[in-house]
Design an enzyme around this catalytic site. Structure first.
Site, mmCIF file in Angstrom:
data_model
loop_
_atom_site.group_PDB
_atom_site.id
_atom_site.type_symbol
_atom_site.label_atom_id
_atom_site.label_comp_id
_atom_site.label_asym_id
_atom_site.label_seq_id
_atom_site.Cartn_x
_atom_site.Cartn_y
_atom_site.Cartn_z
ATOM 1 N N SER A 38 -48.898 63.927 161.766
ATOM 2 C CA SER A 38 -50.232 64.512 161.829
ATOM 3 C C SER A 38 -50.587 64.863 163.279
ATOM 4 C CB SER A 38 -51.240 63.550 161.206
ATOM 5 O OG SER A 38 -52.453 64.190 160.924
ATOM 6 N N ASP A 151 -49.469 66.209 155.027
ATOM 7 C CA ASP A 151 -49.563 65.254 156.131
ATOM 8 C C ASP A 151 -48.688 64.013 155.906
ATOM 9 O OD1 ASP A 151 -50.514 63.258 157.946
ATOM 10 O OD2 ASP A 151 -52.416 64.331 158.102
#
Length: 295
Positions: A38, A151
């Site tokens: 991320s 993610d």
């Protein structure tokens, strides 16, 4: 003093990673490999590509965040898009690939169909960066080699085991942006990001029952992610944990990049004794193994 670093996710909190890397370098630590997910994946990739912490800070400070989250044609379902991020990455990494990085680097994502973690360490750097930040529901999945990727923090908020695989003989420093499990902090809806949606619309949206329900859902997910982070840290057992004090920052807040980076530097200051012990222990272990090998 060689180390490997794992940079965790956290949206706007990720600016703290810049300060962590800068202070580690200042203290004489040589980062030989880096893994990230991320927001941590973005910083990891830029650092591995050769940008210094100061250069990364300058790049982040120059970005107009209000222009990052426009939607592209035919994107999957999501509240926001990544058209601006795509264009920004064209400017900072272009067609660079993992093969051209100055140090080993891996980013993580999750295949939304197979529900498996995907470790990204070959091909275009830009594709891996777009995949690792694709927070489900907020940003659309990114397709890479037939995978619908979101993610990486969904399964592993701080990729310690991935970092260890890049340099198995070095101490692993985990940079954790989530708070320990306990009382939760407030969570603001992504639609509150200034400039993306007009304030007048935001105010109407936040009064809607469905929006309030979604806020509760996001808050619950955040609690789960914090617990997941602690469980993974306990299982993967990094040598050192650095935890910047960024609990007051929400996912898509507009922040002073320099100020958040400073919080990362302060966190390294507190962790210096642990860093010194970890490096010394690994040095002794290598000497013992080397001595046994010669015998």
């Amino acid at each position: 003093m060689d180390i490997v670093v794992a940079l965790g996710g956290g949206g706007a909190k990720g600016n703290a990673h810049i300060g962590v890397l800068r202070r580690l370098e200042k203290e004489g630590y040589h980062i030989r490999a880096v893994a990230g997910t991320s927001a941590g994946g973005l910083v990891a990739a830029l650092y591995a590509a050769g940008y210094s912490p100061d250069e990364i800070e300058a790049i982040y400070s120059a970005v107009d965040q209000t222009k990052l989250y426009a939607r592209r044609p035919n994107e999957g379902p999501a509240l926001l898009g990544l058209a601006g991020v795509d264009q920004w990455l064209d400017e900072v990494v272009g067609e660079r690939t993992f093969a051209g990085l100055r140090i080993p680097c891996a980013l993580t994502a999750v295949d939304i169909n197979s529900t498996c973690e995907v470790i990204l360490q070959k091909g275009r750097l830009k594709d891996a960066m777009l995949a690792t930040i694709a927070l489900p529901g907020i940003f659309p999945p990114h397709r890479v080699d037939g995978h619908e990727l979101v993610d990486g923090g969904v399964l592993d908020p701080v990729p310690v085991s991935v970092a260890c695989s890049l340099a198995p003989d070095l101490p692993v420093v985990a940079v954790v942006l989530s708070s320990p499990v306990g009382p939760t902090t407030s969570y603001q809806l992504p639609v509150s990001l200034p400039g993306v949606i007009p304030d007048s619309i935001v105010k109407r949206l936040t009064r809607m029952r469905i929006t309030q329900a979604f806020n509760i859902f996001l808050h619950s997910v955040e609690i789960g992610n914090r617990l997941m982070a602690e469980l993974r840290l306990e299982a993967d057992d990094p040598d050192v944990i650095i935890r910047p004090d960024v609990k007051h920052i929400n996912l898509l807040d507009r922040v002073d990049v320099h100020e958040v980076a400073r919080l990362g530097e302060e966190a390294v200051e507190k962790a210096l004794p642990d860093l010194k012990r970890a490096v010394a222990w690994h040095s002794r272990l290598r000497r013992q193994l080397f001595g046994r090998g010669r015998a």
